[in-house]
Design an enzyme around this catalytic site. Structure first.
Site, mmCIF file in Angstrom:
data_model
loop_
_atom_site.group_PDB
_atom_site.id
_atom_site.type_symbol
_atom_site.label_atom_id
_atom_site.label_comp_id
_atom_site.label_asym_id
_atom_site.label_seq_id
_atom_site.Cartn_x
_atom_site.Cartn_y
_atom_site.Cartn_z
ATOM 1 N N CYS A 168 -33.354 -27.189 46.367
ATOM 2 C CA CYS A 168 -32.727 -27.666 47.606
ATOM 3 C C CYS A 168 -33.565 -27.280 48.831
ATOM 4 C CB CYS A 168 -31.308 -27.139 47.711
ATOM 5 S SG CYS A 168 -31.129 -25.383 47.339
HETATM 6 N N1 LIG Z 1 -26.023 -25.341 44.125
HETATM 7 C C1 LIG Z 1 -27.043 -25.971 44.667
HETATM 8 O O1 LIG Z 1 -27.014 -26.311 45.864
HETATM 9 C C2 LIG Z 1 -28.259 -26.295 43.840
HETATM 10 C C3 LIG Z 1 -29.252 -27.099 44.421
HETATM 11 C C4 LIG Z 1 -30.398 -27.410 43.681
HETATM 12 C C5 LIG Z 1 -30.535 -26.898 42.400
HETATM 13 N N2 LIG Z 1 -29.579 -26.102 41.874
HETATM 14 C C6 LIG Z 1 -29.787 -25.593 40.527
HETATM 15 O O2 LIG Z 1 -28.962 -26.354 39.655
HETATM 16 C C7 LIG Z 1 -28.488 -25.530 38.577
HETATM 17 C C8 LIG Z 1 -26.972 -25.578 38.599
HETATM 18 O O3 LIG Z 1 -26.526 -25.070 39.846
HETATM 19 P P1 LIG Z 1 -24.996 -25.060 40.238
HETATM 20 O O4 LIG Z 1 -24.939 -24.666 41.663
HETATM 21 O O5 LIG Z 1 -24.344 -26.298 39.790
HETATM 22 O O6 LIG Z 1 -24.475 -23.834 39.339
HETATM 23 P P2 LIG Z 1 -23.007 -23.502 38.862
HETATM 24 O O7 LIG Z 1 -21.988 -24.044 39.807
HETATM 25 O O8 LIG Z 1 -23.005 -22.032 38.595
HETATM 26 O O9 LIG Z 1 -22.863 -24.271 37.464
HETATM 27 C C9 LIG Z 1 -23.731 -24.078 36.403
HETATM 28 C C10 LIG Z 1 -23.091 -24.589 35.119
HETATM 29 O O10 LIG Z 1 -24.010 -24.324 34.054
HETATM 30 C C11 LIG Z 1 -23.304 -24.156 32.843
HETATM 31 N N3 LIG Z 1 -23.944 -23.118 32.014
HETATM 32 C C12 LIG Z 1 -23.942 -21.777 32.194
HETATM 33 N N4 LIG Z 1 -24.618 -21.177 31.221
HETATM 34 C C13 LIG Z 1 -25.061 -22.152 30.391
HETATM 35 C C14 LIG Z 1 -25.811 -22.157 29.179
HETATM 36 N N5 LIG Z 1 -26.251 -21.014 28.638
HETATM 37 N N6 LIG Z 1 -26.097 -23.336 28.605
HETATM 38 C C15 LIG Z 1 -25.644 -24.497 29.144
HETATM 39 N N7 LIG Z 1 -24.922 -24.553 30.285
HETATM 40 C C16 LIG Z 1 -24.635 -23.395 30.890
HETATM 41 C C17 LIG Z 1 -21.882 -23.734 33.221
HETATM 42 O O11 LIG Z 1 -21.002 -24.661 32.633
HETATM 43 P P3 LIG Z 1 -20.358 -24.411 31.173
HETATM 44 O O12 LIG Z 1 -19.838 -22.993 31.192
HETATM 45 O O13 LIG Z 1 -19.263 -25.437 31.146
HETATM 46 O O14 LIG Z 1 -21.449 -24.635 30.193
HETATM 47 C C18 LIG Z 1 -21.817 -23.869 34.739
HETATM 48 O O15 LIG Z 1 -20.688 -24.594 35.159
HETATM 49 C C19 LIG Z 1 -29.054 -24.128 38.843
HETATM 50 O O16 LIG Z 1 -30.203 -23.933 38.087
HETATM 51 C C20 LIG Z 1 -29.376 -24.147 40.325
HETATM 52 O O17 LIG Z 1 -30.433 -23.279 40.649
HETATM 53 C C21 LIG Z 1 -28.425 -25.809 42.556
#
Ligand SMILES: NC(=O)c1ccc[n+]([C@@H]2O[C@H](COP(=O)([O-])OP(=O)(O)OC[C@H]3O[C@@H](n4cnc5c(N)ncnc54)[C@H](OP(=O)(O)O)[C@@H]3O)[C@@H](O)[C@H]2O)c1
Length: 345
Positions: free
Chosen positions: A149
């Site tokens: 981001c």
């Molecule tokens: N938030 C932002 O603004 C943003 C922007 C750009 C990139 N990102 C990146 O995008 C990714 C997701 O971010 P997010 O903000 O959506 O995070 P989040 O809200 O914490 O959600 C991550 C999801 O990943 C799943 N997860 C956790 N451990 C896992 C595993 N071992 N294998 C498969 N799935 C797993 C979980 O769902 P389950 O428990 O249902 O599997 C969880 O709901 C991260 O790498 C982050 O750095 C985030």
């Protein structure tokens, strides 16, 4: 096309589901969960009720890679580095929203993310998915490393001046601010409501894992590998990133000349909007959209340029940019399924 989302219960995954649900080329969405397989997504999140029901599935790489045309990986860092190698070689194209495939140098990943890197062969397959600068390579790719981001806002802001070699490379300062959803759905002491509301704080000073990602792309444009100063702040708002960027010019330029330069690069790009000279965007100008809005000017007293770049961190910073990349991967118009106007107020 059939799409699958890993991490569908997270913030990025939910935005992906919301966008893909109305995408005209998506006929089926499969949702995977590492912790809640068997549960019904629409019961878990009633805001998505009213259409078809989706039962969360266990992650089964062998099935996933053959059953889906595209797989979005929106899981924490450290997941995709292990999962992507297992997904290669099937039918599905892969778009990783995490940071696992963005850095070309595995040692840099280890250093900044403090986790084991993906195998070198996997990293070599991944194309950095910044569509405004890399659309040709994206169209030909099988694996996309969706940009972070902060890097999306910072790089779209810096691209024109760096690729034209106008800036003193040692002068780059990126002062960035984000809403709390940037840290994902799990609260931590920094993002907890009681701490974050009515508060404004700097974090990870000179330590942020997006630093090498920004430097990597800047060096692709300029050939210069000098480090940049990049600071991140948490703002008490839900979504939005503003990167205020300062660079010193090698030669004098007027605000109008810089404005024309930015138009030269972005006029034909549907998701980057350049403000008129003297005008600057706010985060609500892009809220809920795939836009990056940019304002640029120069202070003739210091010869220093100020670039202001705003995005929605979960949209252009994650989910909608991932869909823009999907559109390019499948030779569609990059705007397909991406609603044109931001949400306001
Ligand atoms: N938030 C932002 O603004 C943003 C922007 C750009 C990139 N990102 C990146 O995008 C990714 C997701 O971010 P997010 O903000 O959506 O995070 P989040 O809200 O914490 O959600 C991550 C999801 O990943 C799943 N997860 C956790 N451990 C896992 C595993 N071992 N294998 C498969 N799935 C797993 C979980 O769902 P389950 O428990 O249902 O599997 C969880 O709901 C991260 O790498 C982050 O750095 C985030």
């Amino acid at each position: 096309m059939k799409a699958g989302i890993v991490g569908a219960t997270g913030y990025g995954g939910m935005e992906l589901f919301r966008i893909l649900s109305t995408h005209p080329q998506i006929s089926q969405i499969m949702l995977y969960s590492s912790s809640r397989a068997g549960e019904v997504y629409e019961e878990m999140f009633p805001r998505f009720a009213g259409g078809s029901r989706h039962e969360l599935q266990d992650l089964d790489p062998e099935k996933m890679k053959e059953e889906q045309d595209v797989l979005f990986l929106a899981a924490p860092s450290g997941v995709s580095s292990e999962l992507t190698p297992e997904l290669l070689g099937g039918k599905a194209k892969i778009i990783d929203v995490s940071g696992d495939l963005r850095l070309r140098d595995p040692e840099a990943y280890q250093q900044w993310y403090k986790k084991p890197p993906a195998p070198v062969e996997t990293l070599q397959e991944a194309v950095y998915g910044l569509p405004e600068w890399n659309s040709e390579a994206i169209r030909a790719a099988g694996v996309i490393a969706n940009p972070g981001c902060y890097p999306t806002a910072s790089l779209l802001g810096l691209g024109p001046v760096i690729s034209e070699n106008l800036a003193d490379p040692s002068s780059i300062v990126i002062d960035a601010k984000s809403g709390v959803s940037g840290a994902g759905k799990n609260a931590n002491p920094l993002t907890h409501f009681a701490h974050a509301q009515e508060n404004f704080q700097i974090y990870k000073v000179n330590q942020h894992q997006h630093i090498p990602e920004i430097e990597q792309q800047l060096s692709v444009w300029s050939g210069d590998t000098r480090p940049v100063t990049f600071s991140t702040h948490l703002v008490p708002m839900t979504k939005g990133i503003m990167a205020t960027i300062y660079v010193t010019l090698k030669e004098e330029k007027t605000a109008e000349e810089l404005h024309s330069l930015f138009l030269k690069y972005y006029e034909s790009k549907p998701f980057v909007r350049v403000r008129r000279p003297g005008e600057f965007p706010a985060t609500k100008d892009v809220y809920g959209s795939n836009y990056c809005d940019i304002g640029v000017t120069v202070d003739p007293r210091t010869n220093r340029v100020t670039i202001v770049s705003v995005i929605d961190n979960l949209m252009k910073g994650a989910a909608s940019q991932a869909v823009q990349n999907m559109n390019l991967l499948f030779q569609l118009d990059e705007r397909t399924g991406l609603a044109p106007h931001p949400v306001y107020p």
